[in-house]
Structures are given as C-alpha cells and as structure tokens.
Design an enzyme around this catalytic site. Structure first.
Site, short mmCIF file in Angstrom:
data_model
loop_
_atom_site.label_atom_id
_atom_site.label_comp_id
_atom_site.label_asym_id
_atom_site.label_seq_id
_atom_site.Cartn_x
_atom_site.Cartn_y
_atom_site.Cartn_z
N GLY A 108 15.61 13.82 4.54
CA GLY A 108 15.82 15.15 5.12
C GLY A 108 16.24 15.03 6.57
N MET A 121 0.57 9.45 -2.98
CA MET A 121 1.71 10.27 -2.55
C MET A 121 2.99 9.88 -3.27
SD MET A 121 1.35 11.22 1.44
CE MET A 121 0.47 12.72 1.88
N GLU A 125 -4.77 0.04 -14.65
CA GLU A 125 -4.67 -0.04 -16.11
C GLU A 125 -3.50 0.82 -16.61
OE1 GLU A 125 -7.63 -0.38 -14.59
OE2 GLU A 125 -7.84 -2.39 -15.42
N ASP A 159 7.31 6.83 1.61
CA ASP A 159 7.71 6.97 0.19
C ASP A 159 8.68 5.89 -0.30
OD1 ASP A 159 6.13 9.17 -0.25
OD2 ASP A 159 7.69 10.59 0.34
N ARG A 167 6.13 12.82 -4.11
CA ARG A 167 6.45 14.05 -4.84
C ARG A 167 7.55 13.80 -5.86
NH1 ARG A 167 5.70 18.33 -0.11
NH2 ARG A 167 7.21 17.00 0.91
N LYS A 190 -13.70 -4.14 -21.72
CA LYS A 190 -13.45 -3.75 -20.33
C LYS A 190 -14.23 -2.47 -20.04
CE LYS A 190 -9.47 -4.15 -17.35
NZ LYS A 190 -8.01 -4.14 -17.30
N VAL A 205 13.53 1.26 22.70
CA VAL A 205 13.45 1.41 24.16
C VAL A 205 13.69 0.05 24.85
CG1 VAL A 205 11.91 1.96 26.10
CG2 VAL A 205 11.98 3.47 24.11
N THR A 229 9.61 6.42 6.37
CA THR A 229 8.85 7.24 5.44
C THR A 229 8.01 6.32 4.56
OG1 THR A 229 8.96 8.59 3.42
CG2 THR A 229 10.94 7.37 3.98
N ARG A 274 -12.17 -4.12 -26.24
CA ARG A 274 -12.25 -5.56 -25.97
C ARG A 274 -13.27 -5.88 -24.86
NH1 ARG A 274 -10.43 -7.55 -21.33
NH2 ARG A 274 -8.65 -6.66 -20.23
O1 F6P Z 1 5.83 11.40 4.07
C1 F6P Z 1 6.17 11.60 2.74
C2 F6P Z 1 5.17 12.48 2.11
O2 F6P Z 1 3.98 11.88 2.45
C3 F6P Z 1 5.18 12.72 0.61
O3 F6P Z 1 4.80 11.67 -0.20
C4 F6P Z 1 4.27 13.92 0.52
O4 F6P Z 1 4.40 14.62 -0.65
C5 F6P Z 1 4.69 14.70 1.71
O5 F6P Z 1 5.18 13.77 2.65
C6 F6P Z 1 3.65 15.60 2.30
O6 F6P Z 1 3.97 15.91 3.60
P1 F6P Z 1 3.44 17.11 4.49
O7 F6P Z 1 1.98 17.14 4.35
O8 F6P Z 1 3.87 16.73 5.85
O9 F6P Z 1 4.11 18.32 3.98
#
Ligand code: F6P
Length: 319
Positions: free
Chosen positions: A104, A169, A187, A127, A171, A213, A24, A125, A211
């Site tokens: 996406g 997180m 670990e 991820d 997937r 831990k 902006v 994102t 050891r």
């Molecule tokens: O934003 C990415 C992510 O967090 C992934 O790691 C996770 O699996 C997914 O989105 C879950 O997203 P939502 O709850 O929006 O379906």
C-alpha cells in the site's frame, strides 16, 4: 541530489529502525541532508519534517516499532492529497524520497514518482507479501515470535492433552503461518493461498491421537477464519478439548532478529545509493542473497507465491 526525505508507512515492522539508521548513515557519507517525515503520508500532508543526523539514529538498531512513527492515510489516497503532499516536499527542497513500508505504501510512492519526485521503496512488513523480494523487513522477527509462542503453548497443550488453535497475522497471505508453523512443528497449517479442508485436518488429528500424540497445534492465518470458529468446529467433529490463542499485534513488536537487522541495513543503505544514482519508481528487493532495485510496475504485476514445497514438507512433518 542534496536533500532527501525518509518515512515509514503502514503497519510497523521490526527492523524499520535499522533501515532508517542505515539510510541516514549512507546519506551522511555522501554529504546529503536527510529529513525524517513522521507518521507516514499523514505526516507528509502536515509537513511533519525533522532534520536527521547520525545522532538521531543512535541506539535504534535493536528497537522494534519505528522512531518516525507510522500511519495509514486516507487523505493521501486522493489526487488532491497527493498534489498537496508533493507540494510540501518541493517547498522543503526535498529531491528524493525513501518510503519504508508494504505494498500500500509502495502505491503512494509510485504516485509521487509519477508526479516527478525521485522515489524508492524499501520492503517493510511482517507479512512478507511483497512480490519481487524473497524477504521483507520484519518477517523473520515475526516468525521467531510465533515459534517462541508455539514452544510455550506446546508445554501446556501436552500437560492438559489439548488441541490448540493459534491465530497469526496475515489477512491475505499465509507466509507467517506457513514458515512459523513449519518451524514450530504445527500439526496443521491453514493459509488463505491453499484451500483448507477441515475434515482432513480433523482426520489427521484423530490419527495422531490414536498413535499416542497427546497434543496438537493448528496454526491458522487470520485471513482464513477466526481461530474461535475453527476451534469450535474441531471440537464438534473430533470431541477433542480445544483452546485458542490469538497472537495479534504482539507479532509486530519486539527487537528485530539479526537477519532482519542485516536485511534492513543492506536495503536501507542501498536505497540511498539508488536515489543518488538517479533511480526512481523502484523498490529495493532481496533475491537469492543479493540486493537489487525492481520497478514498482514489476512488483505490482507479480504475486508473492507460497512455497508449495514448504507446505508439502509441513504436511509430512505434521504426522
Ligand atoms: O502489518 C501487516 C498486518 O500486521 C497484517 O498482517 C494485519 O492484518 C494488519 O497489518 C493489521 O494492521 P492494523 O492493526 O495496523 O490495521
């Protein structure tokens, strides 16, 4: 170009607001009008348009989430949906669009670019799974959130001499698990990109325990398996007492780190520059400290590899 629109789409990420703010500000410098589209592509289909100015983005650089809200839209995935969406943009006199989101969301942006709308993507994102950019907005904050959780879990793990399985997180990607696992001193780190051998994990746990831990943290990316399943298996194979923590959406929220704010500010402002220079069908990216625009085609053709050297280092440090 006199009027552009901006939206956030898909899973939210800390720093999206900072990117919006920067875009902006940059547009105002060029005397270009900005329209905020709320709720991503779903909002675009409803013409959920709001004019934005400097005041609209005051006091948001430090805020997680997205003031524009976000959504995942099934309707927009169809040809009819996309035609409706672009008609709404033309009707509003919008000549360029910035989409802040993940892969996406980029696919939707590419579709609109193919239909004639100048479109630029900004990687948002947690991820960090978008090819062509070293970092995505929100990843650093999510990693720091996980590391902070690990510090706390380690205290109680040591106090009770337990093995914890921490699910994070990701997937289809293990970037959060690997980076946070390494920084937090896990670990074991289990990620979808590298085949996991639970026998190996258990052998290492036993060796560490021999050891002296007294605690262990196994970090697992959600795409590998449920942390509960892993914890059950580890208990069966080692006899160690296990506990599970699933961090879930906690990782998506919170105030963005300085790194994410800076990254978002640079990518958001440059996205406007790219649009004004006639760029379209491209995603902003951050490579070796530099901001550039990469065609969507190139982004989709690539894959965001795991840094094997980090994985190997994590194995050494886990001993
Ligand atoms: O934003 C990415 C992510 O967090 C992934 O790691 C996770 O699996 C997914 O989105 C879950 O997203 P939502 O709850 O929006 O379906």
């Amino acid at each position: 170009m006199r009027k552009i629109a901006i939206m956030t789409s898909g899973g939210d990420a800390p720093g999206m607001n900072a990117a919006l703010r920067a875009a902006v500000h940059q547009a105002v410098v060029h005397e270009v009008q900005v329209i905020g589209i709320s709720h991503g592509y779903e909002g675009l289909l409803r013409s959920a348009f709001t004019p934005m100015n400097l005041s609209s983005v005051d006091d948001i650089i430090q805020r997680g989430g997205t003031i524009l809200r976000s959504a995942r839209s099934q309707r927009f995935c169809s040809k009819e949906g996309q035609e409706e969406a672009i008609a709404n943009l033309w009707a509003e006199g919008i000549e360029g669009l910035i989409v802040i989101g993940g892969e996406g969301s980029y696919r939707g942006a590419q579709a609109l670019a193919g239909m004639g709308m100048a479109t630029v993507g900004v990687p948002g994102t947690i991820d960090n799974d978008i090819p062509g950019t070293d970092y995505t907005i929100g990843f650093d904050t999510a990693v720091n959130t996980v590391v902070e959780a690990m510090n706390k879990i380690r205290d109680t793990a040591t106090a009770h001499e337990r093995t914890f399985v921490l699910e994070v997180m990701g997937r289809a990607s293990g970037h959060i698990a690997l980076t946070a696992g390494l920084a937090g001193g896990a670990e074991s780190i289990l990620i979808p990109e590298i085949p996991n051998n639970l026998d190996d994990v258990c052998r290492r746990l036993k060796w560490s325990s021999e050891r002296g831990k007294v605690h262990s943290i196994i970090v697992v990316a959600e795409g590998v398996a449920s942390a509960y399943t892993i914890a059950e298996e580890v208990k069966k194979r080692t006899g160690f007492e296990t506990r599970v923590t699933v961090l879930g959406h906690l990782q998506r929220g919170g105030t963005p780190t300085a790194f994410d704010r800076l990254l978002a500010s640079r990518l958001g402002s440059q996205a406007v520059e790219v649009l004004l220079e006639g760029g379209t069908g491209v995603a902003m990216s951050y490579v070796n400290g530099e901001v550039r625009a990469v065609p969507f085609d190139k982004v989709f053709a690539g894959s965001k590899e795991i840094d094997r050297s980090l994985y190997n280092l994590a194995t050494v440090l886990a001993m």
